[in-house]
Design a protein around this motif. Structure first.
Motif, short mmCIF file in Angstrom:
data_model
loop_
_atom_site.label_atom_id
_atom_site.label_comp_id
_atom_site.label_asym_id
_atom_site.label_seq_id
_atom_site.Cartn_x
_atom_site.Cartn_y
_atom_site.Cartn_z
N ILE A 1 28.90 -17.22 15.90
CA ILE A 1 27.95 -18.25 15.46
C ILE A 1 27.54 -17.93 14.03
O ILE A 1 27.38 -16.76 13.68
N GLU A 2 27.37 -18.98 13.22
CA GLU A 2 26.87 -18.77 11.85
C GLU A 2 25.35 -18.99 11.84
O GLU A 2 24.87 -19.96 12.43
N VAL A 3 24.62 -18.09 11.20
CA VAL A 3 23.17 -18.27 11.07
C VAL A 3 22.80 -18.18 9.58
O VAL A 3 23.53 -17.59 8.78
N THR A 4 21.67 -18.80 9.24
CA THR A 4 21.15 -18.68 7.87
C THR A 4 20.15 -17.54 7.84
O THR A 4 19.22 -17.49 8.64
N VAL A 5 20.36 -16.61 6.92
CA VAL A 5 19.50 -15.42 6.84
C VAL A 5 18.70 -15.46 5.55
O VAL A 5 19.21 -15.81 4.50
N GLY A 6 17.43 -15.05 5.68
CA GLY A 6 16.58 -14.86 4.51
C GLY A 6 16.16 -16.17 3.90
O GLY A 6 16.07 -17.11 4.63
N GLY A 7 15.95 -16.23 2.62
CA GLY A 7 15.59 -15.33 1.55
C GLY A 7 14.78 -14.13 1.94
O GLY A 7 15.22 -12.99 1.74
N ALA A 8 13.57 -14.30 2.50
CA ALA A 8 12.75 -13.15 2.85
C ALA A 8 11.80 -13.58 3.96
O ALA A 8 11.44 -14.75 4.05
N THR A 9 11.45 -12.62 4.81
CA THR A 9 10.41 -12.88 5.83
C THR A 9 9.21 -12.03 5.45
O THR A 9 9.35 -10.82 5.27
N LEU A 10 8.06 -12.68 5.30
CA LEU A 10 6.86 -11.96 4.82
C LEU A 10 5.75 -11.98 5.86
O LEU A 10 5.52 -13.01 6.50
N PHE A 11 5.09 -10.86 6.01
CA PHE A 11 3.88 -10.76 6.83
C PHE A 11 2.77 -10.30 5.88
O PHE A 11 2.95 -9.33 5.15
N ILE A 12 1.64 -11.00 5.91
CA ILE A 12 0.56 -10.65 4.99
C ILE A 12 -0.67 -10.27 5.81
O ILE A 12 -1.19 -11.08 6.59
N LEU A 13 -1.09 -9.03 5.66
CA LEU A 13 -2.15 -8.47 6.50
C LEU A 13 -3.36 -8.09 5.64
O LEU A 13 -3.21 -7.67 4.49
N ASP A 14 -4.55 -8.19 6.25
CA ASP A 14 -5.76 -7.70 5.59
C ASP A 14 -5.78 -6.18 5.67
O ASP A 14 -5.45 -5.60 6.70
N VAL A 15 -6.21 -5.55 4.58
CA VAL A 15 -6.33 -4.08 4.56
C VAL A 15 -7.82 -3.75 4.49
O VAL A 15 -8.53 -4.27 3.61
N LYS A 16 -8.31 -2.93 5.44
CA LYS A 16 -9.74 -2.61 5.45
C LYS A 16 -10.09 -1.65 4.33
O LYS A 16 -11.14 -1.74 3.70
N LYS A 17 -9.20 -0.69 4.10
CA LYS A 17 -9.54 0.36 3.14
C LYS A 17 -8.24 0.96 2.59
O LYS A 17 -7.28 1.13 3.34
N THR A 18 -8.22 1.27 1.33
CA THR A 18 -7.07 1.97 0.75
C THR A 18 -7.59 3.24 0.09
O THR A 18 -8.59 3.19 -0.64
N VAL A 19 -6.96 4.37 0.36
CA VAL A 19 -7.38 5.64 -0.24
C VAL A 19 -6.16 6.28 -0.87
O VAL A 19 -5.11 6.38 -0.23
N LYS A 20 -6.28 6.71 -2.10
CA LYS A 20 -5.22 7.53 -2.72
C LYS A 20 -5.84 8.87 -3.02
O LYS A 20 -6.83 8.94 -3.75
N LEU A 21 -5.32 9.94 -2.46
CA LEU A 21 -5.91 11.28 -2.63
C LEU A 21 -5.10 12.08 -3.64
O LEU A 21 -3.93 11.86 -3.84
#
Ligand code: 2BA
Length: 107
Positions: free
Chosen positions: A87-107
């Motif tokens: 079977i031929e399927v169409t793939v992509g361009g891109a699949t995106l999930f966008i999530l809220d981030v509570k906190k980001t820490v860079k140590l």
């Protein structure tokens, strides 16, 4: 802050990442495998301000191409799909999930 999880074709990944970096976004690429086709693809993680999400989506969209892919007979057989023919399927361009981030820490 948002976390954008993008699944892109490995062929497009370099162009997507180059363009993100040129535009001053930080990103991480993870080698991954599509569950259905079992072909290599790439997950790109991008932490960005909520106000930047649309710009990031535009960059990914510009650099990700849709393409056709054949579902191998082995997969067709395994999942008992249709007549067992490839079977031929169409793939992509891109699949995106966008999530809220509570906190980001860079140590
Ligand atoms: P794969 O799972 O290898 O899927 C490759 C393509 O096969 C899909 O393209 C779609 O056209 C088709 N496909 C996938 N599952 C199918 C099914 N159950 N029945 C019929 N056809 C099916 P895209 O939708 O562009 O997805 C490209 C890749 O993005 C996927 O590779 C997977 O790694 C990821 N992906 C897409 N949607 C996802 C989701 N909701 N959750 C997690 N990963 C996803």
């Amino acid at each position: 802050m948002k976390l954008i999880i993008g699944i892109v074709a490995t062929d497009d990944c370099n162009n997507v990442v180059k363009s993100l970096i040129k535009n001053d976004y930080f990103c991480t690429r993870l080698t991954s495998t599509g569950g259905f086709l079992r072909k290599g693809n790439t997950v790109i993680l991008i932490g960005a301000k909520a106000t930047e999400v649309d710009k990031v989506i535009k960059i990914i969209e510009k650099e990700s191409k849709t393409r056709k892919a054949m579902v191998p007979s082995s997969v067709v057989d395994e999942y008992g799909m249709t007549t067992g023919a490839p079977i031929e399927v169409t793939v992509g361009g891109a699949t995106l999930f966008i999530l809220d981030v509570k906190k980001t820490v860079k140590l």
